[in-house]
Design an enzyme around this catalytic site. Structure first.
Site, mmCIF file in Angstrom:
data_model
loop_
_atom_site.group_PDB
_atom_site.id
_atom_site.type_symbol
_atom_site.label_atom_id
_atom_site.label_comp_id
_atom_site.label_asym_id
_atom_site.label_seq_id
_atom_site.Cartn_x
_atom_site.Cartn_y
_atom_site.Cartn_z
ATOM 1 N N ASP A 63 -5.505 42.445 35.247
ATOM 2 C CA ASP A 63 -5.611 41.040 34.918
ATOM 3 C C ASP A 63 -4.243 40.577 34.444
ATOM 4 O O ASP A 63 -3.265 40.748 35.139
ATOM 5 C CB ASP A 63 -6.722 40.868 33.876
ATOM 6 N N HIS A 110 -7.953 38.675 39.652
ATOM 7 C CA HIS A 110 -8.573 37.400 40.036
ATOM 8 C C HIS A 110 -7.574 36.411 40.587
ATOM 9 O O HIS A 110 -6.390 36.479 40.317
ATOM 10 C CB HIS A 110 -9.465 36.830 38.937
ATOM 11 N N GLU A 126 -12.997 33.885 38.426
ATOM 12 C CA GLU A 126 -13.149 34.711 37.224
ATOM 13 C C GLU A 126 -13.338 33.820 36.015
ATOM 14 O O GLU A 126 -14.129 34.106 35.121
ATOM 15 C CB GLU A 126 -11.904 35.585 37.027
ATOM 16 N N GLU A 127 -12.594 32.721 35.990
ATOM 17 C CA GLU A 127 -12.518 31.901 34.788
ATOM 18 C C GLU A 127 -13.818 31.169 34.459
ATOM 19 O O GLU A 127 -13.958 30.628 33.379
ATOM 20 C CB GLU A 127 -11.345 30.917 34.879
ATOM 21 N N ASP A 159 -1.849 34.415 33.594
ATOM 22 C CA ASP A 159 -3.305 34.552 33.731
ATOM 23 C C ASP A 159 -3.790 33.725 34.896
ATOM 24 O O ASP A 159 -4.017 32.545 34.730
ATOM 25 C CB ASP A 159 -3.987 34.090 32.439
ATOM 26 N N HIS A 195 -4.041 30.238 28.821
ATOM 27 C CA HIS A 195 -4.896 29.116 29.238
ATOM 28 C C HIS A 195 -4.281 27.734 28.958
ATOM 29 O O HIS A 195 -4.995 26.760 28.768
ATOM 30 C CB HIS A 195 -6.293 29.231 28.606
HETATM 31 ZN ZN LIG Z 1 -8.121 33.569 31.927
#
Ligand SMILES: [Zn+2]
Ligand SMILES: *[C@@H]1O[C@H](CO)[C@@H](O)[C@H](O)[C@H]1NC(C)=O
Ligand SMILES: *[C@@H]1O[C@H](CO)[C@@H](O)[C@H](O)[C@H]1NC(C)=O
Ligand SMILES: *[C@@H]1O[C@H](CO)[C@@H](O)[C@H](O)[C@H]1NC(C)=O
Ligand SMILES: *[C@@H]1O[C@H](CO)[C@@H](O)[C@H](O)[C@H]1NC(C)=O
Ligand SMILES: *[C@@H]1O[C@H](CO)[C@@H](O)[C@H](O)[C@H]1NC(C)=O
Length: 533
Positions: A384, A299, A350-351, A311, A492
């Site tokens: 990912d 992503h 994606e998030e 991420d 995150h």
């Molecule tokens: Zn994430």
């Protein structure tokens, strides 16, 4: 020191200090890639691993310096865009442009496309209202987006609502993380405590068909920083009104709810905003049968909270290097080109609920154009988070696919699990299984009956002492990481920056990814191998 298990918080500081030290070293070396290699070599030489051939020409082309170069660009983009690369921001658009231009300009032998789709927007028309009635006493809660001063705040992607009457509140067990927790709650308002083994968005999804009238999330109060309401974001497909409450407000309601005496009334008014466009980018190899396509995805967005370098910048960069290196190998005469088209994709959004990959699969389901149809997708590999600082070598375990996954997807997914496992074993590297719960972009493919798999280095799980010992035995103390610490302490968060990458773990994981792609690509019988019936 290595035998002492430290708390996640201590570890977090410790890890980041180590990473920071590493990156300062790198920065001092004035970005000379040779130095990165030297540091990398010095890491591997001192481990107990005997240098094994990677057993794959594509894997042999994967170099940490190429990966880090892309990450540095993504970090620069985040720096220039308020510190993140989330959708509907300059940072996201710049990320997509970077991916597109890199593929277009640097390689030239891939066919690159942008596919635009739209995402729901969300803004409040006015401050929401939350009233409660407990044993006859009414209370009007204080709303603010300054969380420390508020009793409640909005949840992104809530729907609008205006209760005409008070509705009884029910406490949802198990943090709302299991289907069972949402049984027999129809017509009520749900009170859901933060935490458990699922995200807010997943709680919202589990609640979707329960007949619940609204969702009230509340902070768990476990530390002084967990008292205020938190920023909650649901999937953009959410269809329930939702708010986020402070610990104090939530506890008082929970106490009354346990006696059946808590009632609430709420009002949420939304601004009518048009959806906004985002792009998936895909790059196809010119060789290979388009009606038998291997889709390799990662992503392209980050969460709003931070730059998202692990991420999922690490997956973005991994996929760029895989695409570029495969295109280069295809230009060398002795590399066996795959019978199948390979389509590398960078999914947007994606998030907020796998929006990019879902859109792709939904469009494939209705397409009649050869090469673009659902039936033309043989398999999806997903990469990912790939560079977690306290990494594991995690393999999606097909045996843990969710109930209801179409059975035709399972044999192939299981074989992909095994092929990665066998590679790690052959390389004398440690490995672990990872839940194949649909939480990343392979989810929509799997749900459409397409075999899927991949590798990742972990997000919010904690490394156990047994895991750490296993890693220490085969890759040495300096790469084994820390027991009792989460795999990505910056998951995150704003500290998910360039220093949040474990270089050794990252390079190995992407080599594994490359091996898997090549293994599938060079099989003559991929279709019957994946779908034996
Ligand atoms: Zn994430
Ligand atoms: C991003 O910003 C941080 C902090 O301001 C700085 O240390 C770092 O060098 C910047 N990175 C890039 C790649 O621009
Ligand atoms: C991002 O790009 C889209 C077009 O793809 C454009 O409509 C939008 O305004 C851009 N957003 C920002 C924040 O620059
Ligand atoms: C909700 O989330 C979307 C997607 O990240 C973002 O564009 C939007 O600004 C958010 N709205 C609010 C009010 O936070
Ligand atoms: C609750 O407070 C809000 C904001 O101060 C106000 O607009 C609303 O009228 C109040 N409602 C009641 C029933 O007191
Ligand atoms: C469902 O809830 C109602 C009241 O809320 C209760 O009477 C009933 O026994 C519950 N049923 C089950 C299966 O728990």
């Amino acid at each position: 020191m290595a035998s002492i298990d430290l708390s996640p918080r201590t570890m977090f500081v410790f890890l980041c200090t180590i990473c920071l030290f590493g990156v300062i070293t790198l920065a001092l070396a004035a970005a000379t890639l040779g130095t990165i290699n030297k540091r990398f070599d010095s890491l591997t030489v001192t481990t107990s691993t005997t240098q094994t051939k990677l057993n794959s020409p594509l894997a042999e082309t994967i170099r940490i310096d190429d990966l880090v170069n892309h990450l540095r660009q993504l970090q620069r983009i985040a720096n220039e865009s308020n510190g993140n690369r989330a959708i509907n921001t300059r940072g996201f658009n710049a990320t997509v442009d970077y991916i597109y231009n890199y593929l277009q300009n640097q390689i030239g032998t891939l066919q690159v496309t942008r596919r635009t789709f739209t995402i729901r927007n969300f803004a409040l028309a006015k401050n929401p209202i939350l009233l409660s009635k407990i044993e006859g006493t009414e209370k009007n809660y204080t709303y603010s987006t300054t969380l420390a001063r508020s009793e409640f705040t909005y949840a992104n992607y809530s729907t609008a609502t205006k209760f005409t009457d008070y509705v009884r509140v029910v406490s949802i067990p198990n943090f709302g993380c299991s289907e069972d927790a949402w049984k027999n709650v129809s017509g009520l308002v749900a009170l859901i405590k933060a935490g458990g083994k699922c995200t807010y968005a997943e709680k919202g999804m589990l609640a979707a068909d329960s007949g619940i009238q609204a969702l009230l999330f509340y902070s768990d109060g476990e530390t002084s920083s967990n008292l205020a309401p938190v920023n909650v974001r649901l999937r953009h497909t959410n269809k329930l009104p939702a708010l986020a409450l402070s610990y104090t407000a939530g506890e008082a309601l929970a106490t009354a709810a346990s006696m059946g005496t808590a009632f609430v009334k709420l009002e949420i008014e939304l601004e009518n905003m048009p959806p906004f466009p985002v792009d998936n980018v895909c790059a196809d190899t010119p060789h290979g049968d388009a009606t038998q396509t291997i889709v390799v995805g990662s992503h392209s967005d980050s969460v709003p909270a931070g730059p998202g370098i692990n991420d999922n910048g690490s997956g973005t960069a991994a996929n760029l290097v895989l695409a570029a290196n495969l295109a280069r190998l295809y230009q060398t005469s002795n590399y066996k080109k795959y019978k199948y088209r390979v389509r590398f994709c960078w999914w947007a959004a994606e998030e907020i609920g796998l929006a990019g990959s879902s859109d792709y699969v939904d469009k494939a389901k209705v397409s009649t154009e050869p090469g673009e149809r659902r039936a033309d997708i043989l398999v999806n590999l997903n990469f990912d988070m790939a560079g977690s600082p306290n990494f594991i070598f995690g393999i999606y375990d097909a045996k843990t696919a969710l109930n209801g996954t179409p059975v035709e997807a399972l044999p192939g997914s299981q074989k992909i699990t095994e092929l990665y496992r066998d590679w790690f074993i052959g390389q004398n590297l440690p490995w672990d299984y990872r839940d194949f719960n649909g939480r990343s972009d392979y989810g929509p493919f799997l749900a459409a009956g397409i075999a899927a798999g991949g590798v990742a280095t972990g997000s919010d799980a904690v490394k156990s002492a047994a895991q750490r010992d296993k890693y220490r035995q085969s890759i040495g103390e300096e790469n084994a990481g820390f027991a009792g610490a989460i795999l990505d302490p910056c998951y995150h968060l704003s500290c998910d920056t360039l220093v949040n990458i474990h270089l050794y773990g990252y390079e190995k994981l992407v080599q594994a990814a490359a091996y898997g792609l090549e293994y599938l690509g060079q099989r003559d019988d991929l279709k019957t191998w994946l779908y034996p019936q």
